[in-house]
Design an enzyme around this catalytic site. Structure first.
Site, PDB file in Angstrom:
ATOM      1  N   ARG A   1     -14.049  29.610  22.831  1.00 32.44           N
ATOM      2  CA  ARG A   1     -13.026  30.703  22.706  1.00 32.44           C
ATOM      3  C   ARG A   1     -13.371  31.541  21.622  1.00 32.44           C
ATOM      4  O   ARG A   1     -13.978  31.430  20.691  1.00 32.44           O
ATOM      5  CB  ARG A   1     -11.719  29.969  22.461  1.00 32.44           C
TER       6      ARG A   1
ATOM      7  N   ARG B   1      -6.836  17.459  16.962  1.00 31.60           N
ATOM      8  CA  ARG B   1      -5.620  18.267  17.427  1.00 31.60           C
ATOM      9  C   ARG B   1      -5.115  17.540  18.891  1.00 31.60           C
ATOM     10  O   ARG B   1      -3.931  17.499  18.848  1.00 31.60           O
ATOM     11  CB  ARG B   1      -5.992  19.714  17.656  1.00 31.60           C
TER      12      ARG B   1
ATOM     13  N   ARG C   1       6.868  21.885  17.827  1.00 31.20           N
ATOM     14  CA  ARG C   1       6.020  20.693  18.077  1.00 31.20           C
ATOM     15  C   ARG C   1       6.341  19.319  17.477  1.00 31.20           C
ATOM     16  O   ARG C   1       5.436  18.383  17.768  1.00 31.20           O
ATOM     17  CB  ARG C   1       4.558  21.299  17.121  1.00 31.20           C
TER      18      ARG C   1
ATOM     19  N   ARG D   1     -12.055  31.077  15.682  1.00 30.85           N
ATOM     20  CA  ARG D   1     -11.110  30.116  14.841  1.00 30.85           C
ATOM     21  C   ARG D   1     -11.927  29.081  14.099  1.00 30.85           C
ATOM     22  O   ARG D   1     -12.915  28.510  14.684  1.00 30.85           O
ATOM     23  CB  ARG D   1     -10.062  29.491  15.624  1.00 30.85           C
TER      24      ARG D   1
ATOM     25  N   LYS E   1      -1.703  28.655  26.418  1.00 31.48           N
ATOM     26  CA  LYS E   1      -0.545  29.183  25.944  1.00 31.48           C
ATOM     27  C   LYS E   1      -0.609  30.530  25.340  1.00 31.48           C
ATOM     28  O   LYS E   1       0.051  31.267  25.686  1.00 31.48           O
ATOM     29  CB  LYS E   1       0.255  28.107  24.625  1.00 31.48           C
TER      30      LYS E   1
HETATM   31  P1  AP5 Z   1      -5.687  29.770  24.805  1.00 34.00           P
HETATM   32  O1  AP5 Z   1      -4.764  30.435  25.576  1.00 34.00           O
HETATM   33  O2  AP5 Z   1      -6.188  30.224  23.506  1.00 34.00           O
HETATM   34  O3  AP5 Z   1      -5.022  28.149  24.707  1.00 34.00           O
HETATM   35  P2  AP5 Z   1      -3.886  27.909  23.585  1.00 34.00           P
HETATM   36  O4  AP5 Z   1      -2.979  26.987  24.441  1.00 34.00           O
HETATM   37  O5  AP5 Z   1      -3.199  29.023  22.961  1.00 34.00           O
HETATM   38  O6  AP5 Z   1      -4.450  26.867  22.543  1.00 34.00           O
HETATM   39  P3  AP5 Z   1      -4.741  26.968  21.151  1.00 34.00           P
HETATM   40  O7  AP5 Z   1      -5.966  26.335  20.451  1.00 34.00           O
HETATM   41  O8  AP5 Z   1      -4.232  28.043  20.322  1.00 34.00           O
HETATM   42  O9  AP5 Z   1      -3.385  25.781  20.727  1.00 34.00           O
HETATM   43  P4  AP5 Z   1      -3.126  24.954  19.488  1.00 34.00           P
HETATM   44  O10 AP5 Z   1      -1.875  24.576  19.850  1.00 34.00           O
HETATM   45  O11 AP5 Z   1      -4.254  23.930  19.193  1.00 34.00           O
HETATM   46  O12 AP5 Z   1      -3.137  25.838  18.272  1.00 34.00           O
HETATM   47  P5  AP5 Z   1      -2.229  26.776  17.406  1.00 34.00           P
HETATM   48  O13 AP5 Z   1      -2.708  28.089  17.062  1.00 34.00           O
HETATM   49  O14 AP5 Z   1      -0.960  26.687  18.265  1.00 34.00           O
HETATM   50  O15 AP5 Z   1      -6.708  29.107  25.713  1.00 34.00           O
HETATM   51  C1  AP5 Z   1      -8.073  28.377  25.236  1.00 34.00           C
HETATM   52  C2  AP5 Z   1      -9.262  29.097  25.922  1.00 34.00           C
HETATM   53  O16 AP5 Z   1      -9.405  28.774  27.436  1.00 34.00           O
HETATM   54  C3  AP5 Z   1      -9.631  30.753  25.827  1.00 34.00           C
HETATM   55  O17 AP5 Z   1     -10.680  30.957  25.685  1.00 34.00           O
HETATM   56  C4  AP5 Z   1      -9.003  31.284  27.283  1.00 34.00           C
HETATM   57  O18 AP5 Z   1      -9.674  32.334  27.496  1.00 34.00           O
HETATM   58  C5  AP5 Z   1      -9.295  29.980  28.147  1.00 34.00           C
HETATM   59  N1  AP5 Z   1      -8.365  29.822  29.240  1.00 34.00           N
HETATM   60  C6  AP5 Z   1      -7.157  30.004  28.954  1.00 34.00           C
HETATM   61  N2  AP5 Z   1      -6.544  29.615  30.320  1.00 34.00           N
HETATM   62  C7  AP5 Z   1      -7.516  29.386  31.112  1.00 34.00           C
HETATM   63  C8  AP5 Z   1      -7.593  28.950  32.643  1.00 34.00           C
HETATM   64  N3  AP5 Z   1      -6.558  28.674  33.308  1.00 34.00           N
HETATM   65  N4  AP5 Z   1      -8.894  28.655  33.144  1.00 34.00           N
HETATM   66  C9  AP5 Z   1      -9.889  28.645  32.299  1.00 34.00           C
HETATM   67  N5  AP5 Z   1      -9.950  28.971  31.021  1.00 34.00           N
HETATM   68  C10 AP5 Z   1      -8.814  29.462  30.399  1.00 34.00           C
HETATM   69  O19 AP5 Z   1      -2.024  25.841  16.224  1.00 34.00           O
HETATM   70  C11 AP5 Z   1      -3.242  25.971  15.233  1.00 34.00           C
HETATM   71  C12 AP5 Z   1      -2.644  25.068  14.326  1.00 34.00           C
HETATM   72  O20 AP5 Z   1      -1.851  25.768  13.434  1.00 34.00           O
HETATM   73  C13 AP5 Z   1      -2.421  23.599  14.383  1.00 34.00           C
HETATM   74  O21 AP5 Z   1      -3.474  22.808  14.602  1.00 34.00           O
HETATM   75  C14 AP5 Z   1      -1.410  23.253  13.187  1.00 34.00           C
HETATM   76  O22 AP5 Z   1      -2.159  22.901  12.085  1.00 34.00           O
HETATM   77  C15 AP5 Z   1      -1.075  24.686  12.722  1.00 34.00           C
HETATM   78  N6  AP5 Z   1       0.306  24.758  13.662  1.00 34.00           N
HETATM   79  C16 AP5 Z   1       0.597  25.948  14.674  1.00 34.00           C
HETATM   80  N7  AP5 Z   1       2.037  25.903  14.933  1.00 34.00           N
HETATM   81  C17 AP5 Z   1       2.639  24.563  14.152  1.00 34.00           C
HETATM   82  C18 AP5 Z   1       3.688  24.158  14.293  1.00 34.00           C
HETATM   83  N8  AP5 Z   1       4.978  24.633  15.034  1.00 34.00           N
HETATM   84  N9  AP5 Z   1       4.079  23.142  13.634  1.00 34.00           N
HETATM   85  C19 AP5 Z   1       3.178  22.711  12.630  1.00 34.00           C
HETATM   86  N10 AP5 Z   1       1.738  23.026  12.483  1.00 34.00           N
HETATM   87  C20 AP5 Z   1       1.543  24.108  13.403  1.00 34.00           C
HETATM   88 MG    MG Z   2      -3.063  29.524  20.936  1.00 28.20          MG
END
Ligand code: AP5
Ligand code: MG
Ligand code: ZN
Length: 216
Positions: A127, A172, A88, A161, A13
């Site tokens: 990552r 997660r 979410r 992270r 994402k």
């Molecule tokens: P990346 O693009 O970083 O993936 P992502 O989908 O952004 O994954 P996240 O881990 O950020 O998602 P998340 O939903 O757990 O975390 P968030 O920060 O939202 O890609 C991942 C890796 O793969 C990278 O190294 C990239 O280079 C590689 N890659 C990407 N595409 C690829 C491909 N096609 N092929 C190969 N490699 C690839 O949330 C974190 C925490 O915050 C949550 O756990 C929660 O506690 C809180 N939080 C955030 N938002 C909310 C909400 N709305 N409600 C409640 N709690 C929330």
């Molecule tokens: Mg992300």
């Protein structure tokens, strides 16, 4: 145009949201990035959120909606947003519909990014991101062209992270399947759900998302 990138942790994402910013001038709204900034700043929200994020649970809808509402009131975001990691929960999705309706807008497309669990664990374990501009990288699949130098901004400081370890990733994923996956149906019923194969190469995924956006 407002779009949502919907998918489990590691689906790509953030990677695709950054590419949409560069390619289409849209604005990324990542609740995860906003919460991490709050944690780094030591604000009240950050203090509340840190332990919850570190164990992979969801921060409360109340806190998230306050943070998003504030960001949505800023002028730079009026033309179009890529929502990354938000909504979410069904309550967040309903609140977003309301916020957009209040300004005569809607969710134009929801892009579901499908990736297998074991691939997600691999991706997250390697990552890291540029500390200056937030560009995401991976130890094996997506390294900077020049070792130690960010492709986008030339920065040389990178961060990993606190929640990027195998145990927390699996937690997660469980949280995603229980609390966020129901949104697939929520948007399918509204007729604006599209799916892409998130297992494909980053460039191929970008092209698939581009075709969806060009078609609406
Ligand atoms: P990346 O693009 O970083 O993936 P992502 O989908 O952004 O994954 P996240 O881990 O950020 O998602 P998340 O939903 O757990 O975390 P968030 O920060 O939202 O890609 C991942 C890796 O793969 C990278 O190294 C990239 O280079 C590689 N890659 C990407 N595409 C690829 C491909 N096609 N092929 C190969 N490699 C690839 O949330 C974190 C925490 O915050 C949550 O756990 C929660 O506690 C809180 N939080 C955030 N938002 C909310 C909400 N709305 N409600 C409640 N709690 C929330
Ligand atoms: Mg992300
Ligand atoms: Zn950078």
């Amino acid at each position: 145009m407002n779009i949502i990138l919907l998918g489990p942790p590691g689906a790509g994402k953030g990677t695709q949201a950054k590419l949409l910013e560069q390619g289409r001038g849209m604005k990324q709204l990542s609740t995860g990035d906003m919460l991490r900034a709050a944690v780094a700043a030591g604000s009240e929200i950050g203090l509340k959120a840190k332990a919850i994020m570190d164990r992979g649970d969801l921060v409360s809808d109340e806190v998230i909606l306050a943070v998003v509402g504030e960001r949505m009131s800023q002028p730079d975001i009026k033309a179009g947003v890529v929502f990354d990691g938000f909504p979410r929960t069904p309550a967040q999705a309903e609140a977003l519909d309301g916020m957009l309706a209040a300004r005569g807008q809607k969710v134009d497309a929801v892009v579901e990014m499908k990736v297998e669990d074991e691939e997600l664990v691999k991706r997250i374990s390697g990552r890291f991101t540029c500390a200056a501009c937030g560009k995401g990288y991976h130890d094996s699949f997506d390294k900077p062209k020049k070792d130690g130098i960010c492709d986008v901004c030339g920065g040389s400081k990178f961060i990993r992270r606190a929640d990027d370890n195998e145990k927390t990733v699996r937690d997660r994923l469980t949280v995603y399947n229980k609390q966020t996956a129901p949104l697939v149906n929520y948007y399918a019923k509204r007729g604006n759900l599209h799916s892409v194969d998130g297992m494909a190469d980053i460039k191929v995924v970008t092209a698939s998302i581009g075709r969806i956006l060009d078609g609406i």
